[in-house]
Motif scaffolding. Structure first.
Motif, PDB file in Angstrom:
ATOM      1  N   GLY A 172       5.667  -0.213  -3.418  1.00 36.61           N
ATOM      2  CA  GLY A 172       5.398   1.351  -4.126  1.00 36.61           C
ATOM      3  C   GLY A 172       4.443   0.454  -4.933  1.00 36.61           C
ATOM      4  N   LEU A 173       3.817   2.007  -5.220  1.00 34.07           N
ATOM      5  CA  LEU A 173       3.042   2.052  -6.491  1.00 34.07           C
ATOM      6  C   LEU A 173       3.865   3.609  -7.276  1.00 34.07           C
ATOM      7  N   LYS A 230       4.354   9.273  -7.788  1.00 31.31           N
ATOM      8  CA  LYS A 230       5.593   7.635  -7.433  1.00 31.31           C
ATOM      9  C   LYS A 230       5.570   7.270  -5.886  1.00 31.31           C
ATOM     10  N   LEU A 231       5.027   6.791  -5.082  1.00 33.70           N
ATOM     11  CA  LEU A 231       4.325   6.358  -3.577  1.00 33.70           C
ATOM     12  C   LEU A 231       5.203   5.123  -3.384  1.00 33.70           C
ATOM     13  N   GLY A 232       5.978   5.329  -2.916  1.00 34.44           N
ATOM     14  CA  GLY A 232       7.198   4.233  -1.862  1.00 34.44           C
ATOM     15  C   GLY A 232       7.968   3.609  -2.625  1.00 34.44           C
ATOM     16  N   THR A 268       1.276   4.157   0.208  1.00 30.14           N
ATOM     17  CA  THR A 268       1.107   3.407  -1.225  1.00 30.14           C
ATOM     18  C   THR A 268      -0.460   2.592  -0.026  1.00 30.14           C
TER      19      THR A 268
END
Length: 458
Positions: A165-166, A177-179, A192
Motif C-alpha cells: 500500500g501507498l 491511500k492505495l492498497g 499501487t
C-alpha cells in the motif's frame, strides 16, 4: 511571482520548513548522479508529514510551478536533480517506522533508510528483503520511486514485490491511500503498482505499507575467481538453470582491482571475473547447492573457489560487492548505468561493452546482479578532460543502444531519471510511450510533477 510563491510557502508550512538561503539550496541540487545540468530550486520544503507535502503541492499547483521530490539524494540517474525555479520537496525528515509483527508488515515514511527498516524488522524476527548496495544511505521513498532491487533480488524479487500500500499526494494536492495491509486485493486497477517505479512523475509517496517475511537463515557464501569472463558467465547461466541461489553477483577485473585497492582482501588481481554466490536454504540443502555451484564453477574453468558458512566471513565478502561502486569511484568520475538483458545474452552484453570501451578509449568497470541479467557498467573518466568526457558520453549511449539491441532494458533498478530520458522512446516504442504519456497527462495535466524526469518536457 517568485516572491509570492515563497510567501505562500512560508504561510502554509511550519516555521523552519522552507529553505531559501542560496548556500543551503546548493546541497539539494543534485543526487549521486552528479547531473551537470541540474538547476537551482526556488525553495526547498523539508516536509515532516503528508500534510506538509500537500500544502507545498497546492502552492505549486496554484502557481503552476514545478515540483521535484527528493529522498536521501542517493539516486544514480538524476531523478531528483533540481529544476530552475521549481520547488524541491525533501522527504528526508519523514523517517517513522512502525512494525506490525502479527501482520508481518511495516508502515514506513519515505525518508527512512532501507537498512533502518531491516533493523526494525529484525527486532521482531522479520526481514525486509530488497537490499540495494546503498542500503545504508538510500531511502524507502527512493526505493519505491525507482522500484529498486539489490543483491537478493535474484531469489526474493524487487521493491514492488513487497509494497502492499501507498499514501500518495497527487498533483492537485489530494492525498490518496492505495492498497493497504492485505496480501490479496484485486478490487479496481492496480494503482499501487502504477506508482512504484514512477520516479515522482505521477505523485509523491508519503507512506508505504511493506510486506515482511520471516528472518533469513544464515547463508553460506561462495566466491569463485575465473581467468575468463566467458567462463564466469557460463557458470552463471548453468547455476541459474539448476537452482535459485539467494545471491549471484559478478565483478570484472577492473572492479576486482578497485575493491582490492580499497579493502585489501587478498583478491586475485589477475582474475578476469569474480562470482559471489549465496544459498540461504537449510544447512543440508545449502551444502548440496554450494557443492553443485563449486562443481559448476570448476567445470567452467574457475581458478579458485572458496566457500564459508561463517557469518563474519560471509559479511566481509558481501561487503566487497557492496563497496564496488565506491571503490571504482576512487579511480575517477563515473557515468553510471544499469542496463539489463535476458540472462542468456549477458555474455554478449559484457563482450559488447568491452568493445565499446576499447573503441572509445574509456575504462568501463562492470558489476552485475548476474543472476537476473542486470548489470552496472561504470564508465570512468577524468572530468577535466573534455575529449574523454565526450567519449564517455558517446559510450554511455552506445551501451544503452546495445542493451536494447539484445532485447534488454535501459534501466533495471536505477530509473530513467533525466540522464537516460533521451533513450526512453527507442526502448519503449511509439505506442507504449504514448500510453505512458497518456497516464502522465491524466494524473498531472499541468506537467508540474518532477518536470523533465523520465518523459522530458511534455
Amino acid at each position: 511571482m517568485t516572491s509570492d510563491v515563497v510567501s505562500d510557502l512560508l504561510a502554509a508550512l511550519p516555521e523552519g520548513a522552507v529553505i531559501t538561503d542560496p548556500d543551503s539550496l546548493q546541497a539539494y541540487r543534485r543526487d549521486r548522479a552528479e547531473d551537470p545540468d541540474a538547476g537551482t530550486p526556488l525553495a526547498v520544503v523539508r516536509a515532516t508529514s503528508t500534510e506538509d507535502v500537500q500544502a507545498a503541492v497546492r502552492v505549486a499547483a496554484g502557481a503552476g510551478v514545478g515540483i521535484v521530490p527528493r529522498g536521501a539524494g542517493s539516486g544514480l540517474s538524476g531523478g531528483s536533480s533540481a529544476v530552475d525555479g521549481a520547488i524541491l520537496i525533501s522527504l528526508e525528515r519523514m523517517r517513522e517506522i512502525r512494525i506490525d509483527q502479527g501482520l508481518q508488515m511495516a508502515v514506513v515514511q519515505p525518508g527512512a533508510f532501507n537498512s533502518e527498516v531491516k533493523a526494525a524488522a529484525s527486532e521482531h524476527g522479520l526481514w525486509y528483503p530488497p537490499d540495494p548496495s546503498s542500503q545504508d544511505f538510500c531511502s524507502i521513498g527512493g526505493n519505491v520511486a525507482t522500484n529498486a532491487g539489490g543483491l537478493c533480488c535474484v531469489k526474493y524479487g524487487v521493491t514492488t514485490d513487497y509494497v502492499l500500500g501507498l499514501t500518495v499526494v497527487l498533483a492537485d494536492g489530494r492525498a490518496v491511500k492505495l492498497g493497504g495491509p492485505r496480501l490479496k486485493d484485486v478490487a479496481g486497477l492496480s494503482l499501487t503498482k502504477l506508482f512504484v517505479g514512477s520516479e515522482g512523475t505521477l505523485g509523491i509517496v508519503t507512506e508505504a505499507v511493506l510486506r515482511l517475511v520471516p528472518a533469513q537463515q544464515t547463508p553460506t557464501t561462495l566466491v569463485a575467481m575465473f581467468p575468463t569472463v566467458d567462463g564466469a558467465i557460463k557458470a552463471v547461466v548453468d547455476i541459474k538453470a539448476a537452482m535459485r541461489p539467494s545471491m549471484l553477483e559478478f565483478m570484472d577485473r577492473v572492479t576486482i582491482n578497485a575493491v582490492e585497492d580499497m579493502m585489501r582482501m587478498d583478491l586475485d588481481r589477475e582474475s578476469a571475473a569474480m562470482l559471489i554466490v549465496q544459498s540461504d536454504e537449510s544447512v543440508e540443502v545449502a551444502a548440496q547447492q554450494i557443492e553443485t555451484i563449486e562443481q559448476t564453477c570448476g567445470l567452467h574453468g574457475a581458478s579458485e573457489v572458496y566457500a564459508t558458512s561463517d557469518p563474519d566471513e560471509s559479511a566481509a565478502l558481501i561487503e566487497a560487492r557492496r563497496q564496488a561502486i565506491p571503490a571504482v569511484e576512487k579511480r575517477g568520475a563515473l557515468l553510471l548505468e544499469d542496463v539489463g538483458v535476458p540472462l542468456p545474452r549477458l555474455g554478449d552484453l559484457i563482450d559488447g561493452m568491452r568493445a565499446i570501451a576499447q573503441t572509445r578509449g574509456v575504462e568501463i568497470a562492470v558489476v552485475a546482479h548476474a543472476g537476473d541479467g542486470n548489470t552496472h557498467p561504470l564508465i570512468v573518466l577524468d572530468p577535466t578532460d573534455a575529449q574523454q568526457r565526450a567519449n564517455a558520453e558517446i559510450a554511455f549511449g552506445e551501451v544503452m543502444d546495445l542493451a536494447i539491441a539484445l532485447g534488454g532494458t535501459i534501466t533495471g533498478e536505477h530509473g530513467v531519471g533525466r540522464l537516460k530520458q533521451p533513450w526512453l522512446a527507442d526502448y519503449l516504442g511509439d505506442d507504449v510511450l504514448e500510453l505512458n504519456l497518456r497516464i502522465k497527462r491524466a494524473l498531472d495535466p499541468a506537467g508540474i510533477m518532477n518536470p523533465g524526469a523520465v518523459f522530458g518536457a511534455i
